[in-house]
Design a protein around this motif. Structure first.
Motif, mmCIF file in Angstrom:
data_model
loop_
_atom_site.group_PDB
_atom_site.id
_atom_site.type_symbol
_atom_site.label_atom_id
_atom_site.label_comp_id
_atom_site.label_asym_id
_atom_site.label_seq_id
_atom_site.Cartn_x
_atom_site.Cartn_y
_atom_site.Cartn_z
ATOM 1 N N ASP A 130 -14.908 21.868 0.431
ATOM 2 C CA ASP A 130 -15.728 21.585 1.578
ATOM 3 C C ASP A 130 -16.700 21.783 1.518
ATOM 4 O OD1 ASP A 130 -15.546 20.579 4.817
ATOM 5 O OD2 ASP A 130 -13.376 21.475 4.647
ATOM 6 N N ASP A 162 -15.588 17.249 -3.080
ATOM 7 C CA ASP A 162 -15.149 16.438 -2.098
ATOM 8 C C ASP A 162 -13.443 17.338 -1.896
ATOM 9 O OD1 ASP A 162 -12.724 14.540 -1.060
ATOM 10 O OD2 ASP A 162 -13.817 13.213 -2.020
ATOM 11 N N ASN A 220 -18.090 -2.126 3.966
ATOM 12 C CA ASN A 220 -17.653 -2.768 2.530
ATOM 13 C C ASN A 220 -16.335 -2.763 1.855
ATOM 14 O OD1 ASN A 220 -19.835 0.232 0.409
ATOM 15 N ND2 ASN A 220 -20.693 -1.072 2.679
ATOM 16 N N ILE A 250 -16.954 4.431 -1.610
ATOM 17 C CA ILE A 250 -17.558 4.289 -1.939
ATOM 18 C C ILE A 250 -18.012 5.297 -2.605
ATOM 19 C CG2 ILE A 250 -19.623 3.657 -1.394
ATOM 20 C CD1 ILE A 250 -18.682 2.700 1.292
ATOM 21 N N THR A 256 -9.566 14.887 0.978
ATOM 22 C CA THR A 256 -8.472 14.331 1.944
ATOM 23 C C THR A 256 -8.135 13.350 1.944
ATOM 24 O OG1 THR A 256 -10.239 12.034 2.851
ATOM 25 C CG2 THR A 256 -10.806 15.004 4.027
ATOM 26 N N LYS A 258 -21.315 9.454 13.444
ATOM 27 C CA LYS A 258 -22.354 8.867 13.045
ATOM 28 C C LYS A 258 -22.890 9.355 12.506
ATOM 29 C CE LYS A 258 -21.843 8.123 8.908
ATOM 30 N NZ LYS A 258 -21.662 8.674 7.390
ATOM 31 N N PHE A 287 -22.398 11.527 0.879
ATOM 32 C CA PHE A 287 -21.212 10.196 1.304
ATOM 33 C C PHE A 287 -19.586 10.416 2.235
ATOM 34 C CE2 PHE A 287 -22.362 8.490 -2.519
ATOM 35 C CZ PHE A 287 -22.721 7.560 -2.708
ATOM 36 N N TYR A 314 -15.767 8.122 15.233
ATOM 37 C CA TYR A 314 -16.605 7.341 14.594
ATOM 38 C C TYR A 314 -18.149 7.661 14.472
ATOM 39 C CZ TYR A 314 -17.724 5.150 10.096
ATOM 40 O OH TYR A 314 -18.602 5.004 8.829
ATOM 41 N N SER A 369 -14.144 8.365 7.712
ATOM 42 C CA SER A 369 -14.309 6.699 7.766
ATOM 43 C C SER A 369 -13.620 6.508 8.401
ATOM 44 C CB SER A 369 -14.718 6.266 6.325
ATOM 45 O OG SER A 369 -13.503 6.063 6.280
HETATM 46 P P1 NAD Z 1 -13.576 7.535 2.655
HETATM 47 O O1 NAD Z 1 -12.562 7.282 3.821
HETATM 48 O O2 NAD Z 1 -12.474 6.372 1.278
HETATM 49 O O3 NAD Z 1 -13.990 8.592 0.860
HETATM 50 C C1 NAD Z 1 -14.453 9.595 2.246
HETATM 51 C C2 NAD Z 1 -14.622 11.210 0.916
HETATM 52 O O4 NAD Z 1 -14.872 12.274 1.897
HETATM 53 C C3 NAD Z 1 -13.245 11.806 0.784
HETATM 54 O O5 NAD Z 1 -12.945 11.204 -1.033
HETATM 55 C C4 NAD Z 1 -13.130 12.359 1.288
HETATM 56 O O6 NAD Z 1 -12.015 13.589 0.407
HETATM 57 C C5 NAD Z 1 -13.927 13.425 1.364
HETATM 58 N N1 NAD Z 1 -14.557 13.857 2.533
HETATM 59 C C6 NAD Z 1 -13.554 14.561 3.904
HETATM 60 N N2 NAD Z 1 -14.433 15.465 4.479
HETATM 61 C C7 NAD Z 1 -14.953 16.028 3.580
HETATM 62 C C8 NAD Z 1 -15.212 17.275 3.635
HETATM 63 N N3 NAD Z 1 -15.077 18.082 5.099
HETATM 64 N N4 NAD Z 1 -15.518 17.713 2.126
HETATM 65 C C9 NAD Z 1 -15.849 17.045 1.228
HETATM 66 N N5 NAD Z 1 -14.921 15.940 1.651
HETATM 67 C C10 NAD Z 1 -14.969 15.685 2.055
HETATM 68 O O7 NAD Z 1 -14.744 7.014 2.829
HETATM 69 P P2 NAD Z 1 -16.094 5.221 2.072
HETATM 70 O O8 NAD Z 1 -15.796 4.093 2.868
HETATM 71 O O9 NAD Z 1 -15.853 5.330 0.744
HETATM 72 O O10 NAD Z 1 -17.627 5.841 2.973
HETATM 73 C C11 NAD Z 1 -17.975 6.464 2.556
HETATM 74 C C12 NAD Z 1 -19.295 6.882 2.630
HETATM 75 O O11 NAD Z 1 -19.938 5.775 3.377
HETATM 76 C C13 NAD Z 1 -19.109 7.415 4.980
HETATM 77 O O12 NAD Z 1 -19.822 8.620 5.023
HETATM 78 C C14 NAD Z 1 -19.106 6.396 5.803
HETATM 79 O O13 NAD Z 1 -19.736 6.892 6.754
HETATM 80 C C15 NAD Z 1 -19.944 5.330 4.719
HETATM 81 N N6 NAD Z 1 -20.155 4.194 4.831
HETATM 82 C C16 NAD Z 1 -18.739 3.235 4.613
HETATM 83 C C17 NAD Z 1 -18.941 1.599 4.646
HETATM 84 C C18 NAD Z 1 -17.729 1.625 4.945
HETATM 85 O O14 NAD Z 1 -17.907 -0.214 4.678
HETATM 86 N N7 NAD Z 1 -16.554 1.775 4.046
HETATM 87 C C19 NAD Z 1 -19.843 0.944 5.357
HETATM 88 C C20 NAD Z 1 -21.269 2.018 5.283
HETATM 89 C C21 NAD Z 1 -20.880 3.602 5.360
#
Ligand code: NAD
Ligand code: DAU
Length: 365
Positions: free
Chosen positions: A67, A41, A198, A20, A44, A172, A89, A168, A93
């Protein structure tokens, strides 16, 4: 010379190389008049810096490999760039990974958010009285904090009590509580969004939709947990990004906004629709639906999520633009046209994950 905080200042995005986050950064900077982005970022397994390749040479995008737990780095970034907002973000996740190894979820989602909030509080307190009204801390969260719904229950609204069921979701929910407390106690100008599932381009193929597309094209089983009658409220990722922009622009400080597409579907419907789209766009010798396999269910599996999005629709004039049909078709077309991207992210580490999550599951039908 310090850079003043104004509407033209940068925003600090965390996790902007993930699914996202990278969609958000790309959408945001597709507007020529948009403010710059500092993108922090840690990269990970879920991140893919190549998602940001279209921004190469764009001076408005600064990528920082680091981080959110590194308070010193965050303080330096805030002091250097003087952002007008933080859009958070970064997270672990994936629910299945949280079941097999919860520790990283507590560290990143709870301690990481705490670290970011503390740096943001210090930064905000140091802003002038003219600068303070421009600053926002937007925390991107999930509908999973509300727990699970029965078929007849009304959809989650912003006042639905928290009842997280997976590690998880609990991590959150904890981070949401921290954000709320930092607003209530310290006056940090926060905003929270709680969004439903999403889907769309650039999603890592551990989540249902890209995993099914990946397995289908590879001739592998399409694993449905349990009976496949679990319901999720699917939202195309670009609609989520637009919602975040709307909340950032005009959301009321201290408020939570639920975001969803009013699009509840069972997992079986999602998977059979994907198979039909693939049958049409990339026909194989037999229908992809023949690959559907029921396997042992996810422990503690939430049965149904549904979002009541009337608050964001009424207050901020946001509405999902993509229907399930158009969004899913666009997604399948994107995955078919971007097989090199999929190959790039399905490395040895990905195969290890597939082995650890799926090999012990029995085929049940
Ligand atoms: P994702 O797992 O695809 O991406 C997470 C990103 O965060 C990665 O690029 C990772 O490298 C980075 N990250 C992780 N730990 C980190 C740290 N300690 N320091 C810096 N960067 C770090 O997740 P996503 O699906 O893109 O979700 C993004 C956000 O949206 C999350 O907070 C998730 O809870 C929330 N969310 C996701 C959804 C969904 O359907 N995917 C829906 C609602 C909310
Ligand atoms: O609701 C928002 C949440 O949606 C986000 O906060 C999470 O970050 C995101 O991962 C997502 O969580 P889910 O657990 O709902 O998504 P996932 O894609 O993992 O699973 C969707 C549904 O499909 C769920 O009921 C479990 C099921 N499933 C999933 C996988 C990976 C299967 O049946 N088989 C599978 O192999």
């Amino acid at each position: 010379m310090p850079i003043p905080v104004s509407a033209a200042s940068a925003i600090l995005v965390t996790g902007g190389a993930g699914f996202i986050g990278s969609n958000f950064v790309l959408e945001h900077l597709s507007d020529a008049s948009a403010c710059p982005v500092v993108n922090l970022d840690v990269l990970t397994y879920a991140a893919n810096p190549a998602n940001l390749d279209p921004l190469k040479g764009d001076a408005r995008h600064t990528f920082v490999h680091g981080d959110i737990l590194d308070g010193k780095l965050i303080r330096e970034l805030l002091a250097t760039h003087k952002p007008r907002a933080i859009v958070h973000f970064a997270a672990e996740s994936h629910v299945d990974r949280s079941i097999l190894g919860p520790s990283a979820f507590l560290k990143t989602n709870i301690d990481g958010t705490f670290s970011l909030l503390e740096a943001a509080r210090e930064y905000y307190n140091g802003l002038s009285e003219d600068e303070k009204p421009h600053f926002r801390f937007l925390h991107v969260s999930t509908d999973e904090v509300y727990g699970t719904l029965k078929p007849e229950d009304p959809a989650f609204h912003e006042d639905t009590p928290f009842a997280p069921n997976s590690p998880y979701a609990a991590s959150k929910a904890s981070s949401d509580h921290l954000v709320r407390a930092w607003q209530h106690t310290y006056g940090l100008p926060t905003l929270i969004t709680n969004c439903s599932n999403n889907y769309g381009p650039l999603q890592f193929p551990e989540k249902l939709i890209p995993l099914i597309l990946h397995n289908a094209l590879a001739g592998k089983p399409l694993p449905i947990y349990g009976d496949g009658q679990q319901v999720r409220d699917w939202l195309y990722v670009a609609d989520h990004c637009r919602a975040i922009e709307a909340v950032l622009a005009t959301g009321r400080i201290g408020e939570t906004y639920n975001v969803g597409g009013s699009n509840q579907q069972t997992n079986m419907v999602v998977v059979t629709t994907l198979c039909k789209l693939l049958d049409e766009l990339k026909p194989a010798a037999q229908s992809y639906s023949k690959q559907i396999t029921h396997v042992t269910d996810r422990p503690g599996h939430d049965r149904r999520y549904a979002i009541d999005a009337r608050k964001i629709e009424g207050e901020l004039n946001w509405k999902a633009q993509e229907s399930f049909e158009t969004g899913l078709r666009k997604t399948v077309e994107w995955y078919l046209a971007n097989q090199a991207w999929v190959e790039g992210v399905t490395s040895g580490a990905y195969r290890n994950w597939v082995e650890s999550n799926y090999s012990a599951r029995e085929v049940t039908a």
